[in-house]
Design a protein around this motif. Structure first.
Motif, PDB file in Angstrom:
ATOM      1  N   GLU A 128       0.838  -1.194   0.000  1.00 26.93           N
ATOM      2  CA  GLU A 128       0.000   0.000   0.000  1.00 26.93           C
ATOM      3  C   GLU A 128       0.874   1.245   0.000  1.00 26.93           C
ATOM      4  OE1 GLU A 128      -3.588   2.034   2.651  1.00 26.93           O
ATOM      5  OE2 GLU A 128      -2.874   0.005   3.111  1.00 26.93           O
ATOM      6  N   GLY A 129       0.538   2.180  -0.867  1.00 29.19           N
ATOM      7  CA  GLY A 129       1.305   3.414  -0.968  1.00 29.19           C
ATOM      8  C   GLY A 129       2.292   3.439  -2.114  1.00 29.19           C
ATOM      9  N   ASP A 130       2.531   2.303  -2.756  1.00 34.71           N
ATOM     10  CA  ASP A 130       3.403   2.275  -3.934  1.00 34.71           C
ATOM     11  C   ASP A 130       2.839   3.158  -5.044  1.00 34.71           C
ATOM     12  OD1 ASP A 130       5.283   0.613  -2.883  1.00 34.71           O
ATOM     13  OD2 ASP A 130       4.653  -1.192  -3.968  1.00 34.71           O
ATOM     14  N   ALA A 131       3.717   3.819  -5.773  1.00 31.51           N
ATOM     15  CA  ALA A 131       3.307   4.614  -6.928  1.00 31.51           C
ATOM     16  C   ALA A 131       3.210   3.709  -8.153  1.00 31.51           C
ATOM     17  CB  ALA A 131       4.307   5.736  -7.189  1.00 31.51           C
ATOM     18  N   LEU A 132       2.207   3.935  -8.989  1.00 31.63           N
ATOM     19  CA  LEU A 132       2.044   3.189 -10.237  1.00 31.63           C
ATOM     20  C   LEU A 132       2.724   3.970 -11.355  1.00 31.63           C
ATOM     21  CD1 LEU A 132       0.736   0.767 -11.691  1.00 31.63           C
ATOM     22  CD2 LEU A 132      -1.264   2.211 -12.085  1.00 31.63           C
ATOM     23  N   VAL A 133       3.722   3.364 -11.970  1.00 29.06           N
ATOM     24  CA  VAL A 133       4.506   4.027 -13.017  1.00 29.06           C
ATOM     25  C   VAL A 133       4.239   3.328 -14.346  1.00 29.06           C
ATOM     26  CG1 VAL A 133       6.813   4.644 -13.824  1.00 29.06           C
ATOM     27  CG2 VAL A 133       6.292   4.674 -11.371  1.00 29.06           C
TER      28      VAL A 133
END
Length: 221
Positions: A128-133
Motif C-alpha cells: 500500500e502506498g506504492d506509486a504506479l509508473v
C-alpha cells in the motif's frame, strides 16, 4: 499472474531459467516495423520481471498463404529483418525458431535467459502506498483499432465527428513508435529505484492487468 516462466536449474543452485513466448497478427502495414514491434512485445515480458539481459531469442513465424508468392516473400523477410534488428539493439540475438504457412502472417518468438535468483523481480511484492509508473503512454489499442476504420465508411462515420483523419494518423504513428520501443531502460530503473512488482500491459489493458497484479500480491491491496 506471471508474464514469464521461471524454473530452477537442476544442479545449479541460485540460478533460474526465465522464458516467455508471445506472438500476434500484424498491427501495422510496414512488415519491418511489425517485426520490431513483435520483438519488443516478447522482450517486454522479460523486462517486466526485471530481466535486463536476454541470452537467446527464437522466432515464431507464419508466412501468409493468402498473399501472392512474391508479396509473401517480401513481407516475410522484412518481418524477420525487423525482429532481428531490435533483438540486436536489445543486446540479444535470434538463433532459431519455427515457421509455418498460415492464411494470415504471424510474428513473435520465445525469449530465454539464465539469471541469478536475486535478479528476478517476482511480481508479488507491491505494498500500500506504492506509486504506479507507466513506461509507455496508454491508448495504443484504441489508436491501432480505429486507424483501421479510416477506409471503412460505415465505421469511420461513427467517430468522424470526434477526431479528424490527420489526428488519427498522428495517434497511430505515435502508437507505432511506442510499440517498437524497448522497455529495457525501464527494467534497469526498476532495480535502481527498488520496484516491488511489475507487469506487462497488453491485451487486457491497464485495468485488467492492474487487477490481476493486485490479486496476486503477497499482501492485501
Amino acid at each position: 499472474m506471471m508474464d514469464t516462466s521461471i524454473v530452477a536449474i537442476r544442479g545449479i543452485p541460485n540460478y533460474q531459467i526465465v522464458s516467455t513466448t508471445d506472438f500476434f497478427f500484424p498491427l501495422v502495414d510496414d512488415p519491418f516495423l511489425m517485426g520490431r514491434i513483435a520483438c519488443a512485445n516478447v522482450l517486454s515480458d522479460m523486462y517486466s520481471e526485471g530481466v535486463t539481459e536476454v541470452d537467446n531469442l527464437l522466432m515464431v513465424l507464419a508466412a501468409s498463404l493468402d498473399m501472392p508468392p512474391i508479396c509473401r516473400d517480401i513481407v516475410t523477410w522484412k518481418m524477420i529483418e525487423g525482429f532481428k534488428s531490435l533483438a540486436e539493439e536489445a543486446g540479444s540475438s535470434v538463433t532459431g525458431g519455427q515457421s509455418i504457412y498460415n492464411p494470415w502472417p504471424i510474428i513473435g518468438g520465445t525469449a530465454m535467459s539464465v539469471v541469478p535468483k536475486e535478479r528476478v523481480l517476482m511480481p508479488i511484492g507491491a505494498i500500500e502506498g506504492d506509486a504506479l509508473v507507466l513506461t509507455k503512454p496508454i491508448g495504443t489499442q484504441v489508436a491501432v483499432n480505429t486507424f483501421q476504420w479510416i477506409n471503412i465508411e460505415e465505421r469511420w462515420s461513427r467517430i468522424s465527428d470526434v477526431i479528424s483523419r490527420e489526428q488519427l494518423e498522428r495517434a497511430f504513428d505515435i502508437s507505432a513508435m511506442s510499440m517498437e520501443r524497448l522497455n529495457r531502460k525501464a527494467a534497469q530503473l526498476m532495480w535502481k529505484h527498488g520496484a516491488h512488482a511489475a507487469t506487462d500491459i497488453t491485451g487486457f489493458g491497464v485495468l485488467g492487468h492492474a487487477e490481476a497484479l493486485a490479486r496476486n500480491q503477497r499482501y492485501i491491496l
